[in-house]
Design a protein around this motif. Sequence first.
Motif: not given
Length: 265
Positions: A37-38, A41-42, A44-45
Amino acid sequence: MIVRSALLNVMMAAARKAGRGMLRDFGEVEKLQVSMKGTADFVSSADLKAEKTLRQELAKARPGYAFLLEEGGEVAGEDKSHRWIVDPIDGTTNFLHGIPHFAVSVGLERDGEMVAGVVYEPISDSMFHAEKGAGAFLNDWRLRVSARRKMDESVITTGIPHRGRPGQEVFIKELTAVMTNAAGVRRFGSAALDLAYVAAGRCEGYWEHSIKPWDMAAGIVLVREAGGYVTDFEGKGDMLASGDVVAANDQLHAPLLSLLRRAAN
Ligand code: LIP
């Protein structure tokens, strides 16, 4: 020695600056593939960071211009003629999966017409750029679309409507028509680079439905300035509003559009 306009230099410098940060993030994403996971999110940042860099650099150079940003949406400007159309990471899914095929795309629209475009591919440091009336280039190399005239000698790129995207049945009909007539079909995952490849003569044509203005804005200028044609599926210039695009060299645009329209009906 190529003399580039101040405007194009601004666009290229902004794209390169955003690309530098992106390369660092891409290295992290490759490591994240092993974690369950992650990654999303990474990425999108990374997308937001790149878009922030582009917006800051472009606004500093041309303070009054409006923006259409993939992440930030519409941003009005005092200058009612000019609008930047920006995709910080075109090929986001590739980036997310550690696939090294993605680009920064910056287009400039003037009074409703695309007049300049930069598509920067940071992995290979490939700067595709074009300005209306001044030609298309890859770094310092002048680009021309492919001279191939026959569909059965041509490689055509496209985008496949994945889960949740419209038009899957029509796409299968179009793909069947193209793959039974062309020398090859490719799906690379970045509309901006698909258009840049047509401009560079690496592929003879590209088609896709339901993509966003920021995916194609810069690439439209590249193809046109390299001697190719870009239209919507009606053969007109309404690509940004319709989301549908057909691009090809001067010999194969009409045959490709006709093949696709017959398949879809
Ligand atoms: C992508 C396009 C690609 C399309 C993808 C996606 P993003 O843009 O470049 O051609 O097939 O579905 O829209 O989302 O990576 O900026």
